[in-house]
Write an enzyme that holds these catalytic residues in place. Structure first.
Site, mmCIF file in Angstrom:
data_model
loop_
_atom_site.group_PDB
_atom_site.id
_atom_site.type_symbol
_atom_site.label_atom_id
_atom_site.label_comp_id
_atom_site.label_asym_id
_atom_site.label_seq_id
_atom_site.Cartn_x
_atom_site.Cartn_y
_atom_site.Cartn_z
ATOM 1 C CB CYS A 1 -0.977 0.030 1.100
ATOM 2 S SG CYS A 1 -2.282 -1.465 1.067
ATOM 3 C CG HIS B 1 -3.137 3.605 1.655
ATOM 4 N ND1 HIS B 1 -3.615 3.202 0.414
ATOM 5 C CD2 HIS B 1 -3.336 2.616 2.635
ATOM 6 C CE1 HIS B 1 -3.832 1.884 0.762
ATOM 7 N NE2 HIS B 1 -3.858 1.647 2.120
ATOM 8 C CG ASN C 1 -6.656 -0.650 0.859
ATOM 9 O OD1 ASN C 1 -5.850 -0.130 0.211
ATOM 10 N ND2 ASN C 1 -6.190 -0.980 2.031
#
Ligand code: UT7
Length: 324
Positions: free
Chosen positions: A113, A251, A281
């Site tokens: 990520c 993020h 996500n």
């Protein structure tokens, strides 16, 4: 002297949208639980003809068009992904040939990520040392392909997509006050946290692709602490106060993490770009996707100070401050 300049941004999402209600037909979950615990309302999921490389290529084309530059001027492609099309070669090389700019440097970065933050820093360093003049930095993922669709604790959290930026090496005027460019970046990793967020497969261990496994609440706690700390580090290094930052592009893992981090730093919620409700996500794609959304809808403008930040498997985490 400032670092490399962002010339343009672009993004791409798979055609198919999957709502929380649709997921609730497959696993024991509900729209209410997902919205309350994460802020996610829907995600885009790749169809068989959509891969990490096709999404990355579409995002890259959009970024090149936005920057108004030709693919032939790109000497470096750094692509962040945990879901490459193939174990090798790097997906970046597939993007390079799809864009028709073969011959320069192209490779993938694996930091899950935080991959886009790692890729941006690596590309900026390479541009500053003269290894190329212009770069495409891409975050692209098809996390839907590594989800266990029977595990409700993970399958509701992720989506697919890609985002890209065109970066140019710092040139004349980059040392002037308020010149555009990357002002500072910080990256970290802590391999001791491997078991909190990982994929239970791989070529060298199981010879399978594996599925995402996560101890959510523990990751949540680490995320808020690590992100607040790395944001403070970048502010200190660059001598910028938190009030001077125009936008935070975080993020997009969980709306509650965005809120808690902003609260910890005293950043107004109005300055935080949120796309987790629509995209879920998307791992390495989430920061460049959100950056592109906020530029295209007119929120982020030339001259704005924008803080990017991410944290993910490894653990890895990092932040970059950019004058647009
Ligand atoms: O991108 C990399 C970084 N990743 C992250 O930052 C993710 C960080 N973690 C999180 O975002 C949150 O921890 C989650 C969204 C993953 C989970 O939220 P939570 O508030 O920490 O919930 P929990 O894991 O403590 O679970 C609470 C309850 C449990 O039931 P019991 O034990 O209280 O009866 C879970 O079994 O919710 C249950 N649960 C679900 N219920 C309905 C877990 N997943 C679901 C689900 N639907 N999908």
């Amino acid at each position: 002297m400032n670092g490399s300049r962002v010339l343009g941004t672009g993004s791409a999402l798979p055609r198919r949208v999957v709502t929380n209600a649709e997921l609730a037909e497959q696993v024991d979950t509900s729209d209410e639980w997902i919205v309350a615990r994460t802020g996610i309302r829907q995600r885009h999921i790749a169809s068989p003809d959509e891969t990490t490389a096709t999404l990355a290529t579409a995002a890259a084309r959009a970024a090149l068009a936005d920057a108004g530059v030709e693919a032939s001027s790109i000497g470096l492609i750094v692509l962040a992904t945990a879901t490459p099309d193939n174990t090798f070669p790097a997906t970046a090389t597939k993007v390079q040939t799809a864009l028709g700019c073969n011959g320069g440097i192209a490779f993938d970065v694996a930091a899950v990520c935080s991959g886009f933050l790692y890729a941006l820093s690596v590309a900026d360093s390479m541009l500053k040392t003269g290894m190329a003049q212009r770069a495409l930095v891409i975050g692209a993922e098809t996390f839907s392909r590594i989800l266990d669709w029977e595990d409700r604790t993970t399958c509701v959290l992720f989506g697919d997509g890609a985002g890209a930026v065109v970066l140019e090496a710092p040139g004349a005027g980059s040392d002037e006050k308020n010149a555009p460019g990357i002002l500072g970046s910080k990256l970290h990793a802590d391999g001791a946290c491997h078991d909190l967020l990982y994929v239970d497969g791989g070529p060298s261990t199981t010879q399978t692709v594996g599925h995402v496994r996560m101890k959510g609440p523990e990751v949540f706690r680490h995320a808020v602490v690590n992100l607040a700390a790395v944001l403070r580090e970048v502010l200190e290094d660059t001598g910028i106060s938190v009030d001077q930052v125009d936008w935070v592009v975080p993020h997009q893992a969980n709306a509650r993490i965005l809120d808690a981090t902003a609260r910890k730093l005293g950043i107004s919620r109005d300055k935080v770009v949120v796309t987790v409700d629509r995209h879920a996500n998307t791992s390495a794609a989430s920061v460049p996707l959100a950056l592109d959304v906020a530029r295209k809808d007119g929120r982020i403008k030339t001259g704005d100070l924008v803080m990017l930040e991410a944290m993910g498997g490894g653990f890895t985490w990092g932040a970059s401050l950019i004058r647009m």
